[in-house]
Structure formats: structure tokens, C-alpha cells
Write a protein that holds these residues in place. Structure first.
Motif, PDB file in Angstrom:
ATOM      1  N   VAL A   1       0.867  -1.188   0.000  1.00 45.37           N
ATOM      2  CA  VAL A   1       0.000   0.000   0.000  1.00 45.37           C
ATOM      3  C   VAL A   1       0.896   1.227   0.000  1.00 45.37           C
ATOM      4  CG1 VAL A   1      -1.657   1.344   1.344  1.00 45.37           C
ATOM      5  CG2 VAL A   1      -1.927  -1.140   1.154  1.00 45.37           C
TER       6      VAL A   1
ATOM      7  N   ALA B   1      -3.359   6.141   1.284  1.00 41.46           N
ATOM      8  CA  ALA B   1      -4.767   5.901   1.574  1.00 41.46           C
ATOM      9  C   ALA B   1      -5.477   7.243   1.634  1.00 41.46           C
ATOM     10  CB  ALA B   1      -4.921   5.163   2.897  1.00 41.46           C
TER      11      ALA B   1
ATOM     12  N   LEU C   1      -7.803   2.334  -0.100  1.00 42.30           N
ATOM     13  CA  LEU C   1      -6.391   1.991  -0.021  1.00 42.30           C
ATOM     14  C   LEU C   1      -5.855   1.962  -1.447  1.00 42.30           C
ATOM     15  CD1 LEU C   1      -6.555  -0.995   2.515  1.00 42.30           C
ATOM     16  CD2 LEU C   1      -5.964   1.391   3.003  1.00 42.30           C
TER      17      LEU C   1
ATOM     18  N   GLU D   1      -7.217   0.747  -6.662  1.00 40.25           N
ATOM     19  CA  GLU D   1      -7.792   1.407  -5.491  1.00 40.25           C
ATOM     20  C   GLU D   1      -8.903   0.520  -4.952  1.00 40.25           C
ATOM     21  OE1 GLU D   1      -9.123   5.272  -6.620  1.00 40.25           O
ATOM     22  OE2 GLU D   1      -7.156   5.913  -7.367  1.00 40.25           O
TER      23      GLU D   1
ATOM     24  N   ASP E   1     -11.788   0.026   1.678  1.00 43.53           N
ATOM     25  CA  ASP E   1     -11.424  -0.625   2.940  1.00 43.53           C
ATOM     26  C   ASP E   1     -12.690  -0.961   3.724  1.00 43.53           C
ATOM     27  OD1 ASP E   1     -10.388  -1.569   5.270  1.00 43.53           O
ATOM     28  OD2 ASP E   1      -9.380   0.287   5.863  1.00 43.53           O
TER      29      ASP E   1
ATOM     30  N   SER F   1      -9.379  -0.516   8.891  1.00 40.31           N
ATOM     31  CA  SER F   1      -8.058  -0.820   9.469  1.00 40.31           C
ATOM     32  C   SER F   1      -8.174  -1.423  10.868  1.00 40.31           C
ATOM     33  CB  SER F   1      -7.149   0.413   9.484  1.00 40.31           C
ATOM     34  OG  SER F   1      -6.400   0.475   8.296  1.00 40.31           O
TER      35      SER F   1
ATOM     36  N   TYR G   1      -9.405   7.987   5.791  1.00 38.99           N
ATOM     37  CA  TYR G   1      -7.959   8.181   5.750  1.00 38.99           C
ATOM     38  C   TYR G   1      -7.630   9.588   5.264  1.00 38.99           C
ATOM     39  CZ  TYR G   1      -7.406   3.054   5.980  1.00 38.99           C
ATOM     40  OH  TYR G   1      -7.428   1.734   6.355  1.00 38.99           O
TER      41      TYR G   1
ATOM     42  N   TRP H   1     -11.225  -4.412   0.267  1.00 34.69           N
ATOM     43  CA  TRP H   1     -10.289  -4.940   1.263  1.00 34.69           C
ATOM     44  C   TRP H   1     -11.105  -5.527   2.407  1.00 34.69           C
ATOM     45  CZ3 TRP H   1      -5.622  -6.666   1.683  1.00 34.69           C
ATOM     46  CH2 TRP H   1      -5.058  -6.870   2.951  1.00 34.69           C
TER      47      TRP H   1
END
Length: 437
Positions: free
Chosen positions: A33, A36, A41, A48, A51, A55, A63, A402
Motif C-alpha cells: 500500500v 490511503a 487503499l 484502489e 477498505d 483498518s 484516511y 479490502w
């Protein structure tokens, strides 16, 4: 600044760097990565991805948030760190003012420490010191519920599910505490006699353990409403309400782990609000700084804190190098300011509504045993497990998402600012792999 990760870098990573719950000899694939932004991400290969994990549940407002960035930069230009022993600074004072304002009375004494699991350890230390201070030295163990997870510090580990591999592995080293069976009745159970059901299935065995062991118990420690990595279960609020009543009846401190659920995640500012109760000690972490850096807060009633100070030590015996770190406090202070503006309520409500509309129907899939939803939390429990993490992760990334599943759970904790279209990417990604588990 060079952010390019070379193949040599990846080989070094694979050979020398431990990743969470991973192997050095048979490591899972990692994805470089480079930056972000918002809910995305940016992978080094140009993709891209949305997320869906926030996280590990700590990002709320996206982010690279301009307000949090500005707070961090401003504080860096002043003082990034100074020891907390004998020194006061504005960021910690302002943060604690906000926490006390956000929490119900009488929770108003704050310990700022390093991480969520450390906040649990602090809460347990508080309970032990409190009863020692008032002369009830036999109260030196804890009761919790199965399927719980409270982090990796040794105190926290001692109240993680006893069948959890980590607990089993360290079983000879951690303190031995008591475990009641995990509550069975689901948060959204619509049985007209649901409270009686909770009493019979969940409260009765818990009350029995409490009644039989109350003279040795310093505290009950449990996650509020949503159990995290120990089972991803969402239990009925009536159980927590009755636990509060029983703790009061038997003079046991109630310590609630809100590390993963606190600060809006479940649709309430604090998950214990679903049960309309107030704990003696509450533990916060993860989202406290909006995902910028590690910080935790353990907040107790004044009765507990003053009781500790009247004991032999005359103080809380806990202190860490980065306790009350000004940089973390400054970012957390701004993060709390964003929360206090109230936009999170509409954001989480919208996410929950969409999860019920688009994720819940996946429960009909033959490879799914249950879908559970609360606030900005969506859990798909599959009946073919353990899931193939590396294979599924590759599929999710190809779908623009993600998502990191484990054991029998494919779950998402969307960032609060996730749009309907971005959330749909996550839901469709989950749906796309169910046939191939």
C-alpha cells in the motif's frame, strides 16, 4: 519520500518481519500500500480498493482526513512527546474534558495509556487495587463470558475465550479466571417473550457463577453487546442490563470493553447505551484517534478512583513511557470534536439500513449459517470453514474490496464516511465468493 516497495523489500518482509497472527515460515501474501485516502487503499500496482475493515475497526472519518492531519501537524510543531509524570499539557486535558462530557456520570476519572489491550489491563488493575484498598483482599479474580476477545496483553489475554488458541497456548502463564457460557439470544430477536428467554438461557448460568464466587471476584469484564474477534456475536441488551444489576447486588465492579464498539460503531456513542446502564469502568481504544496512532483511555467512577487512592499504595500503580502522549491526544481531541458534531449518527444509521437491505439476504445462501448486523457492523458466518484467507483476499481485491476474513467469519466494519456505492462494492465482493468456499 520514496514509497515504492521493491521485490527485495517484499523478500525482506517475508523473511524478517512478523505480521499479526502470521507465520514466518509460511507467510500469507501481503499487498503493498502506497497511500490511503477517504475509504480507499491505494495499492502499488495502481488499484484502489474500498477498505471494509476500517483498518481493524479504528478508522471512522476516513484516511488522510484534513482536520486530523492539521491537528497532528500543529502538535508536531509544538511538542510530539513529553513524559506525563509531573507534567500537564493542553491536548490531554482537552481530550479528557471531552471524554468526561461524552460519557454519563459518574464516569469521570481518566487513564490515558497505549492501546486497547492495555486499557483492559488498567481496568483490571483498578479493580484489584480498589478491593485491596477497602480491605476485601480475597476479591482477586475476574468473571467473563466465553467467545470474548480483549487483546494480547497478558491480563487481557487471561479473560479471552479459554478455547481460543492464544489462551490455550499461554494457559500456564496467565491468571486463571472464571468463564460463563456466551450469551445465546441475538440482539434482534423478535420473540415477544425475549427477556424471559434471556433470563433462562443467558442470565441464569451467569448469575449462578456470580452467586457461587462473588466473594473472590473483583470484576466482571466483558465486551458491550458485540463480541469481537472471539466470535463476532451480537447479544441481547437485556443480558447486559441484568449483568449490571447482579454486579451491583454482589458488590463486583463491572468493567466494559468498548475498545471495538465505542465511539459510534454500533449506532450508539457507547454500546452499553443499548442496555441503558453505566459500568464502573469503561475501556476505549482503536477509534480514539480516528486510526492515526495508538492511544487508549480507561475511565472509572470517582468512587473507584478515590477508593484506590485511599489504599496502601495511595495511587494507581500504572505508568508507561508514552502515557498521555501529546501527539496522540491532539489527534484524538480533534477526532472527538468531529464525533461531537453528530454526523456519525446519520452515517452509521444509513450504513446499517443498507446492510439490512443488501447484506442480510445473503443468509439464504446454502454456505451461510447466519448474518448479523448492528450499526456499521456486518457479519457473515459461513458453514464451510476455516476459510482460505489468502485465496479469498485475492478474490476480494479483484472485486475492489479490502476484506480480511478469518475462521468462519467474513465481516465488514465500514468506515463511517463510506457511501452507498462504496458499501455495495463490499457487499457484492462478499456475495461473489460464497459459492466457492
Amino acid at each position: 519520500m520514496n514509497t515504492i516497495i521493491t521485490q527485495a523489500d517484499l523478500e525482506f518482509d517475508q523473511k524478517h518481519i512478523w505480521h499479526p497472527y502470521a507465520s514466518l515460515t509460511n507467510p500469507l501474501k501481503v499487498y503493498p500500500v502506497t497511500k490511503a485516502n477517504g475509504v480507499y487503499l491505494h495499492l502499488q500496482d495502481g488499484r484502489e480498493i474500498v477498505d471494509g475493515m476500517a483498518s481493524w475497526w479504528c478508522i471512522q472519518h476516513g484516511y488522510n482526513n484534513p482536520r486530523l492531519n492539521a491537528a497532528a501537524i500543529d502538535q508536531i510543531n509544538s511538542v510530539s512527546h513529553v513524559m506525563f509524570g509531573g507534567i500537564a499539557h493542553k491536548p490531554s486535558i482537552e481530550l479528557c474534558k471531552k471524554l468526561v462530557q461524552m460519557l454519563p456520570d459518574p464516569l469521570d476519572c481518566v487513564v490515558l495509556a497505549d492501546s486497547g489491550s492495555i486499557s483492559i489491563d488498567v481496568g483490571m488493575k483498578m479493580a484489584l487495587q480498589y478491593y485491596n484498598a477497602i480491605g476485601k483482599t480475597s476479591k482477586n479474580t475476574f468473571l467473563t463470558i466465553e467467545k470474548g476477545f480483549h487483546g494480547d496483553a497478558f491480563g487481557a489475554l487471561s479473560i479471552c475465550d479459554p478455547k481460543n488458541s492464544m489462551h490455550t497456548l499461554y494457559g500456564g502463564f496467565v491468571p486463571q479466571n472464571l468463564f460463563s457460557k456466551a450469551p445465546e439470544v441475538y440482539f434482534h430477536n423478535d420473540d415477544p417473550n425475549v427477556e424471559q428467554l434471556v433470563e433462562e438461557l443467558d442470565v441464569a448460568p451467569f448469575a449462578k457463577l456470580l452467586r457461587e464466587n462473588h466473594e473472590s471476584l473483583a470484576g466482571v469484564v466483558m465486551e458491550s453487546i458485540v463480541q469481537g474477534a472471539g466470535g463476532l456475536r451480537i447479544y441481547h441488551p437485556h443480558f447486559l442490563k441484568r449483568v449490571r444489576q447482579l454486579c451491583t447486588e454482589y458488590d463486583i465492579l463491572l468493567i466494559l470493553d468498548e475498545v471495538a464498539t465505542g465511539l459510534g460503531r454500533t449506532g450508539k456513542l457507547f454500546a452499553f447505551e443499548h442496555a441503558d446502564i453505566i459500568p464502573d469502568i469503561v475501556c476505549l481504544g482503536k477509534a480514539l484517534t480516528g486510526g492515526y496512532m495508538t492511544l487508549s483511555a480507561t475511565i472509572s467512577t470517582r468512587k473507584v478512583s478515590e477508593g484506590i487512592c485511599h489504599g496502601p499504595a495511595g495511587r494507581l500503580m500504572h505508568g508507561q513511557t508514552f502515557m498521555g502522549n501529546p501527539l496522540a491526544c491532539a489527534v484524538a481531541n480533534e477526532n472527538m470534536a468531529i464525533l461531537m458534531e453528530g454526523k456519525w449518527e446519520q452515517q452509521v444509521s444509513r450504513i446499517e439500513k443498507q446492510l439490512f437491505e443488501e447484506l442480510a439476504p445473503l443468509e439464504k445462501h446454502p454456505n451461510v449459517s447466519e448474518v448479523r448486523i448492528l450499526g456499521a457492523i456486518g457479519i457473515v458466518e459461513v458453514n464451510r470453514f476455516p476459510v482460505k484467507v489468502e485465496e479469498l483476499q485475492k478474490r476480494f481485491i479483484e472485486a475492489g474490496a479490502w476484506i480480511r476474513p478469518f475462521n468462519k467469519w467474513i465481516y465488514i466494519y465500514p468506515i463511517f464516511t463510506t457511501t452507498a456505492a462504496e458499501l455495495r462494492v463490499l457487499i457484492k465482493a462478499i456475495a461473489s465468493v460464497l459459492d466457492d468456499l
